[in-house]
Write a protein that holds these residues in place. Structure first.
Motif, PDB file in Angstrom:
ATOM      1  N   ASN A   1       0.827  -1.136  -0.112  1.00 51.64           N
ATOM      2  CA  ASN A   1       0.102  -0.002  -0.095  1.00 51.64           C
ATOM      3  C   ASN A   1       0.967   1.281   0.170  1.00 51.64           C
ATOM      4  OD1 ASN A   1       1.134  -0.156   2.392  1.00 51.64           O
ATOM      5  ND2 ASN A   1      -1.039   0.180   3.491  1.00 51.64           N
ATOM      6  N   SER A   2       1.832   1.447  -0.585  1.00 51.94           N
ATOM      7  CA  SER A   2       3.049   2.218  -0.582  1.00 51.94           C
ATOM      8  C   SER A   2       2.866   3.235  -1.727  1.00 51.94           C
ATOM      9  CB  SER A   2       4.371   1.718  -0.587  1.00 51.94           C
ATOM     10  OG  SER A   2       4.708   0.897  -1.599  1.00 51.94           O
ATOM     11  N   SER A   3       1.730   3.263  -2.557  1.00 53.48           N
ATOM     12  CA  SER A   3       1.713   4.374  -3.401  1.00 53.48           C
ATOM     13  C   SER A   3       0.573   5.601  -3.097  1.00 53.48           C
ATOM     14  CB  SER A   3       1.155   3.791  -5.044  1.00 53.48           C
ATOM     15  OG  SER A   3      -0.115   2.998  -4.451  1.00 53.48           O
ATOM     16  N   GLY A   4       1.079   6.791  -3.552  1.00 53.12           N
ATOM     17  CA  GLY A   4      -0.056   7.777  -3.188  1.00 53.12           C
ATOM     18  C   GLY A   4       0.738   8.490  -2.264  1.00 53.12           C
ATOM     19  N   PRO A   5       0.242   9.745  -2.101  1.00 48.73           N
ATOM     20  CA  PRO A   5       1.008  10.957  -1.138  1.00 48.73           C
ATOM     21  C   PRO A   5       0.530  10.609   0.437  1.00 48.73           C
ATOM     22  CG  PRO A   5      -0.882  11.813  -2.355  1.00 48.73           C
ATOM     23  CD  PRO A   5      -0.730  10.367  -2.800  1.00 48.73           C
ATOM     24  N   GLU A   6      -0.589   9.783   0.619  1.00 45.33           N
ATOM     25  CA  GLU A   6      -0.903   9.619   1.906  1.00 45.33           C
ATOM     26  C   GLU A   6      -0.853   8.113   2.503  1.00 45.33           C
ATOM     27  OE1 GLU A   6      -2.346  11.992   4.158  1.00 45.33           O
ATOM     28  OE2 GLU A   6      -1.841  13.331   2.353  1.00 45.33           O
ATOM     29  N   SER A   7      -0.198   7.442   1.612  1.00 52.39           N
ATOM     30  CA  SER A   7       0.028   5.948   1.983  1.00 52.39           C
ATOM     31  C   SER A   7       1.264   5.657   2.689  1.00 52.39           C
ATOM     32  CB  SER A   7       0.546   5.200   0.817  1.00 52.39           C
ATOM     33  OG  SER A   7       1.638   5.792   0.129  1.00 52.39           O
ATOM     34  N   LEU A   8       1.215   4.775   3.652  1.00 52.01           N
ATOM     35  CA  LEU A   8       2.292   4.274   4.647  1.00 52.01           C
ATOM     36  C   LEU A   8       2.748   3.002   4.538  1.00 52.01           C
ATOM     37  CD1 LEU A   8       1.037   5.751   7.917  1.00 52.01           C
ATOM     38  CD2 LEU A   8       2.668   6.633   6.659  1.00 52.01           C
ATOM     39  N   PRO A   9       4.057   2.575   4.699  1.00 55.09           N
ATOM     40  CA  PRO A   9       4.150   1.097   4.379  1.00 55.09           C
ATOM     41  C   PRO A   9       3.778   0.250   5.668  1.00 55.09           C
ATOM     42  CG  PRO A   9       6.352   2.570   4.618  1.00 55.09           C
ATOM     43  CD  PRO A   9       5.050   3.623   4.864  1.00 55.09           C
ATOM     44  N   GLY A  10       3.237  -0.902   5.324  1.00 49.74           N
ATOM     45  CA  GLY A  10       2.300  -1.618   6.080  1.00 49.74           C
ATOM     46  C   GLY A  10       3.126  -2.094   7.337  1.00 49.74           C
ATOM     47  N   ASP A  11       4.250  -2.245   7.669  1.00 49.57           N
ATOM     48  CA  ASP A  11       4.812  -2.662   8.914  1.00 49.57           C
ATOM     49  C   ASP A  11       4.859  -1.254  10.054  1.00 49.57           C
ATOM     50  OD1 ASP A  11       6.820  -1.120   7.164  1.00 49.57           O
ATOM     51  OD2 ASP A  11       8.303  -2.047   8.515  1.00 49.57           O
ATOM     52  N   LYS A  12       4.555  -1.632  11.107  1.00 47.74           N
ATOM     53  CA  LYS A  12       4.393  -0.815  12.211  1.00 47.74           C
ATOM     54  C   LYS A  12       3.425   0.271  12.012  1.00 47.74           C
ATOM     55  CE  LYS A  12       9.375  -1.620  13.870  1.00 47.74           C
ATOM     56  NZ  LYS A  12       9.006  -3.183  14.323  1.00 47.74           N
ATOM     57  N   ARG A  13       2.533   0.001  11.418  1.00 49.28           N
ATOM     58  CA  ARG A  13       1.392   1.009  10.871  1.00 49.28           C
ATOM     59  C   ARG A  13       0.849   1.951  11.963  1.00 49.28           C
ATOM     60  NH1 ARG A  13      -0.829   2.207   6.549  1.00 49.28           N
ATOM     61  NH2 ARG A  13      -3.180   2.752   6.184  1.00 49.28           N
ATOM     62  N   LEU A  14       0.496   1.200  13.095  1.00 49.88           N
ATOM     63  CA  LEU A  14       0.126   2.321  14.299  1.00 49.88           C
ATOM     64  C   LEU A  14       1.220   3.199  14.690  1.00 49.88           C
ATOM     65  CD1 LEU A  14      -1.851  -0.313  16.492  1.00 49.88           C
ATOM     66  CD2 LEU A  14      -2.684   1.463  14.782  1.00 49.88           C
ATOM     67  N   LEU A  15       2.379   2.945  14.533  1.00 53.58           N
ATOM     68  CA  LEU A  15       3.400   3.677  15.096  1.00 53.58           C
ATOM     69  C   LEU A  15       3.858   4.953  14.128  1.00 53.58           C
ATOM     70  CD1 LEU A  15       6.307   1.665  16.839  1.00 53.58           C
ATOM     71  CD2 LEU A  15       4.892   3.144  17.948  1.00 53.58           C
ATOM     72  N   ARG A  16       3.431   4.614  12.712  1.00 54.51           N
ATOM     73  CA  ARG A  16       3.556   5.270  11.700  1.00 54.51           C
ATOM     74  C   ARG A  16       2.439   6.462  11.853  1.00 54.51           C
ATOM     75  NH1 ARG A  16       7.586   3.833   8.060  1.00 54.51           N
ATOM     76  NH2 ARG A  16       8.148   1.774   8.278  1.00 54.51           N
ATOM     77  N   LEU A  17       1.076   5.957  12.010  1.00 49.96           N
ATOM     78  CA  LEU A  17       0.062   6.928  12.069  1.00 49.96           C
ATOM     79  C   LEU A  17       0.359   7.870  13.301  1.00 49.96           C
ATOM     80  CD1 LEU A  17      -2.751   4.525  11.310  1.00 49.96           C
ATOM     81  CD2 LEU A  17      -1.955   6.319   9.977  1.00 49.96           C
ATOM     82  N   LEU A  18       0.868   7.396  14.319  1.00 47.85           N
ATOM     83  CA  LEU A  18       0.855   8.312  15.571  1.00 47.85           C
ATOM     84  C   LEU A  18       2.101   9.221  15.088  1.00 47.85           C
ATOM     85  CD1 LEU A  18       0.738   8.892  18.460  1.00 47.85           C
ATOM     86  CD2 LEU A  18       2.202   7.085  18.960  1.00 47.85           C
ATOM     87  N   ALA A  19       3.081   9.066  14.750  1.00 48.05           N
ATOM     88  CA  ALA A  19       4.200   9.811  14.020  1.00 48.05           C
ATOM     89  C   ALA A  19       3.478  10.909  13.307  1.00 48.05           C
ATOM     90  CB  ALA A  19       5.385   8.976  13.272  1.00 48.05           C
ATOM     91  N   GLN A  20       2.710  10.477  12.324  1.00 47.22           N
ATOM     92  CA  GLN A  20       2.285  11.391  11.560  1.00 47.22           C
ATOM     93  C   GLN A  20       1.474  12.342  12.429  1.00 47.22           C
ATOM     94  OE1 GLN A  20      -0.029   9.832   8.234  1.00 47.22           O
ATOM     95  NE2 GLN A  20       1.977   9.944   7.072  1.00 47.22           N
ATOM     96  N   ASP A  21       0.626  11.778  13.386  1.00 51.15           N
ATOM     97  CA  ASP A  21      -0.468  12.926  14.264  1.00 51.15           C
ATOM     98  C   ASP A  21       0.321  13.860  15.122  1.00 51.15           C
ATOM     99  OD1 ASP A  21      -2.584  11.643  13.290  1.00 51.15           O
ATOM    100  OD2 ASP A  21      -2.990  10.334  15.016  1.00 51.15           O
ATOM    101  N   ILE A  22       1.586  13.571  15.250  1.00 49.85           N
ATOM    102  CA  ILE A  22       2.411  14.339  16.408  1.00 49.85           C
ATOM    103  C   ILE A  22       3.565  15.100  15.548  1.00 49.85           C
ATOM    104  CG2 ILE A  22       2.096  12.954  18.261  1.00 49.85           C
ATOM    105  CD1 ILE A  22       4.962  12.026  18.167  1.00 49.85           C
ATOM    106  N   GLY A  23       3.508  15.272  14.009  1.00 51.28           N
ATOM    107  CA  GLY A  23       4.130  15.807  13.228  1.00 51.28           C
ATOM    108  C   GLY A  23       5.499  15.451  12.603  1.00 51.28           C
ATOM    109  N   LEU A  24       5.654  14.053  12.878  1.00 53.72           N
ATOM    110  CA  LEU A  24       6.828  13.255  12.467  1.00 53.72           C
ATOM    111  C   LEU A  24       6.707  12.786  11.007  1.00 53.72           C
ATOM    112  CD1 LEU A  24       8.043  11.785  15.627  1.00 53.72           C
ATOM    113  CD2 LEU A  24       8.749  13.972  14.722  1.00 53.72           C
ATOM    114  N   VAL A  25       6.120  13.603  10.206  1.00 50.65           N
ATOM    115  CA  VAL A  25       5.855  12.887   8.801  1.00 50.65           C
ATOM    116  C   VAL A  25       6.663  12.204   8.077  1.00 50.65           C
ATOM    117  CG1 VAL A  25       4.705  13.633   6.645  1.00 50.65           C
ATOM    118  CG2 VAL A  25       3.918  14.702   8.700  1.00 50.65           C
ATOM    119  N   SER A  26       8.198  12.691   8.012  1.00 48.66           N
ATOM    120  CA  SER A  26       8.950  12.167   7.210  1.00 48.66           C
ATOM    121  C   SER A  26       9.654  10.760   8.044  1.00 48.66           C
ATOM    122  CB  SER A  26      10.292  13.207   7.200  1.00 48.66           C
ATOM    123  OG  SER A  26      10.868  13.340   8.359  1.00 48.66           O
ATOM    124  N   ALA A  27       9.592  10.829   9.179  1.00 45.59           N
ATOM    125  CA  ALA A  27       9.977   9.597  10.218  1.00 45.59           C
ATOM    126  C   ALA A  27       8.725   8.641   9.939  1.00 45.59           C
ATOM    127  CB  ALA A  27      10.033   9.979  11.684  1.00 45.59           C
TER     128      ALA A  27
END
Length: 109
Positions: free
Chosen positions: A45-71
């Motif tokens: 699911n790694s295509s498109g501007p809002e997509s995230l890699p599937g592994d560690k998905r919850l941590l990635r969503l949390l990182a986005q929520d607190i402003g760590l978009v590139s991380a």
């Protein structure tokens, strides 16, 4: 798998490693309250501007929520590669990466 090694390596450098997915409270909550399909997606699911890699998905969503978009979009790497620890150790022991590589070549010969 190599938590002991990683902990010793980072402790030697005066750092403390964090394993948020291994925290007892996190694993208990996730195991009893959150369906697996909300935790991770192993399909591509790694295509498109809002997509995230599937592994560690919850941590990635949390990182986005607190402003760590590139991380949140960073590719997962083993800690010894991601931290560049080998570069630090080579510089401490040999003075530079080049000298460390030359030393290793001599040992192989």
């Amino acid at each position: 798998r190599n938590l002991g090694r990683d902990d010793r390596t980072l402790s030697d450098l005066g750092k403390e490693v964090r394993y948020p997915y291994l925290d007892a409270h996190v694993t208990e909550y996730l195991g009893s309250h959150v369906p697996l399909e909300h935790i991770c997606h192993f399909d591509d699911n790694s295509s498109g501007p809002e997509s995230l890699p599937g592994d560690k998905r919850l941590l990635r969503l949390l990182a986005q929520d607190i402003g760590l978009v590139s991380a949140s979009k960073a590719v997962k790497r083993a800690i010894q590669f991601g931290s560049r620890i080998s570069h630090v150790v080579d510089k401490q022991r040999f003075g530079s990466r080049r000298k460390a590589n030359k030393s290793m070549q001599k040992k192989k010969e």
